[in-house]
Design an enzyme around this catalytic site. Structure first.
Site, short mmCIF file in Angstrom:
data_model
loop_
_atom_site.label_atom_id
_atom_site.label_comp_id
_atom_site.label_asym_id
_atom_site.label_seq_id
_atom_site.Cartn_x
_atom_site.Cartn_y
_atom_site.Cartn_z
N ASP A 46 13.08 -24.43 -8.76
CA ASP A 46 12.20 -23.42 -9.35
C ASP A 46 12.50 -22.02 -8.82
OD1 ASP A 46 11.33 -23.60 -6.77
OD2 ASP A 46 9.23 -23.98 -7.26
N GLU A 48 12.53 -21.08 -5.54
CA GLU A 48 12.07 -20.81 -4.17
C GLU A 48 13.25 -20.91 -3.20
OE1 GLU A 48 9.15 -23.78 -3.36
OE2 GLU A 48 7.60 -22.76 -4.55
N HIS A 139 15.14 6.02 3.63
CA HIS A 139 15.13 7.05 2.57
C HIS A 139 14.43 8.34 2.99
CE1 HIS A 139 15.06 8.99 -1.25
NE2 HIS A 139 13.74 9.05 -1.20
N LYS A 201 17.30 18.77 -7.29
CA LYS A 201 17.14 17.75 -8.34
C LYS A 201 15.67 17.68 -8.74
CE LYS A 201 17.34 13.16 -7.49
NZ LYS A 201 17.97 11.89 -7.09
N ARG A 203 12.82 15.41 -11.00
CA ARG A 203 12.62 14.14 -11.69
C ARG A 203 11.29 14.16 -12.44
NH1 ARG A 203 14.74 9.08 -10.98
NH2 ARG A 203 15.78 9.65 -9.03
#
Ligand code: R5P
Length: 306
Positions: A46, A48, A139, A201, A203
């Site tokens: 399944d 898992e 990040h 940039k 967004r």
């Protein structure tokens, strides 16, 4: 010189090599002279996960679990959480090393009702028993700050700089595709003894569409550019930045990043934008992962060099 931040990982140490990070975990174990514990991953019908440790984790050790959360992100995240939990119950102390920490871009609710996923992951890791976290180029500082346990983001810039140092380049300049990466670009440029700057940039949070501008940028005409980002996913951001720099007459564009996810046709897209090479670290295994960051991770764990 500022002292480097470390999480305490006292000896004796055992390194658990999660299925997504086996190569990097083995290098780290050699560097730390730690016992290596491999993990076999299978899947039930399944879907898992079924993980088995190939040897016992020594009871008196600091167990360092290494597992990046690149795609399949959620599967690797479950591996990281369950291995940390298993290590914490077997060893004296467990430390999570997640070289590429996925979900870190979700460090705030950009739209009303959005779950701040990295904050919840920080809680889950602490709840699983991690005494500390080491990652590479998380990040944002906002993402790192969600951790209540000691959390260190090791910079990849010195290792990336070593890669570029021996490359012959014309009046090189390091460029970040967005303002958030300005410091990363400056760090790489400092290591290479050259200039850096950041593009801007924008967004659209609803559509995800981005646009890039070069306000206040120095002249790039005839110069070789190293475009550096923390991660390259679809290749969109770096390709837009490359196209803009090419339109301003730069010579070659080399792409450098810490985490090369390179989903879908990212490589083709980057080539079409005029990018001549892509280099990344081994936080995410793959053809671009030419730069080893086990030394940076070892330092963040508090190990002495050598
Ligand atoms: C965004 O702020 C990040 O630093 C990267 O620029 C971005 O996530 C890269 O994604 P993509 O390659 O899909 O543009």
């Amino acid at each position: 010189m500022r002292a480097r931040r470390t999480v305490g990982a006292p000896r004796p140490r055992a390194v658990i090599g999660g299925p997504s990070s086996e190569g990097l975990a083995r290098r780290l174990a050699r560097r730390l002279r730690a016992q290596y514990v491999g993990v076999t991953a299978r899947a039930f019908s399944d879907g898992e996960s079924r993980l088995s440790l190939r040897r016992a984790i020594p009871r008196d050790s600091t167990a360092i679990v290494v597992e990046s959360t690149h795609p399949p992100v959620d599967t690797n995240l479950v591996h990281a959480l369950t291995l940390v939990s298993a290590a914490a119950s077997a060893a004296r102390r467990a430390v999570a090393v997640i070289p590429y920490l996925g979900y870190a871009r979700q460090d705030r609710a950009f739209l009303s009702g959005e779950v701040v996923t990295i904050r919840e992951i920080a809680r889950l890791l602490a709840g699983a028993g991690a005494a500390g976290l080491v990652s590479v180029d998380i990040h944002s500082e906002a993402a790192r700050a969600h951790f209540a346990i000691p959390a260190v983001s090791a910079p990849a810039a010195p290792a990336l700089a070593a890669h570029f140092a021996s490359m012959r380049m014309r009046d090189r300049i390091v460029v970040s595709p967005d303002a958030g990466g300005a410091q990363r670009a400056a760090l790489l440029a400092r290591e290479l003894g050259c200039e850096s700057f950041a593009l801007q940039k924008r967004r659209d949070r609803r559509t995800g569409a981005t646009s890039v501008t070069a306000r206040g940028a120095p002249a790039v005409s005839g110069r070789d550019v190293i475009l550096v980002d923390d991660m390259i996913s679809t290749g969109g951001s770096i390709s837009d930045a490359a196209a803009l720099l090419r339109s301003r007459g730069c010579a070659r564009v080399h792409a450098a990043c810490t985490h090369a996810l390179l989903v879908g046709d990212a490589r083709r897209r980057m080539r079409r934008a005029g990018i001549s090479s892509i280099v990344a670290t081994n936080t995410v295994p793959g053809p671009a992962a030419a730069v080893d960051v086990s030394g940076e991770i070892a330092a963040a764990l508090g190990a002495r060099p050598g």
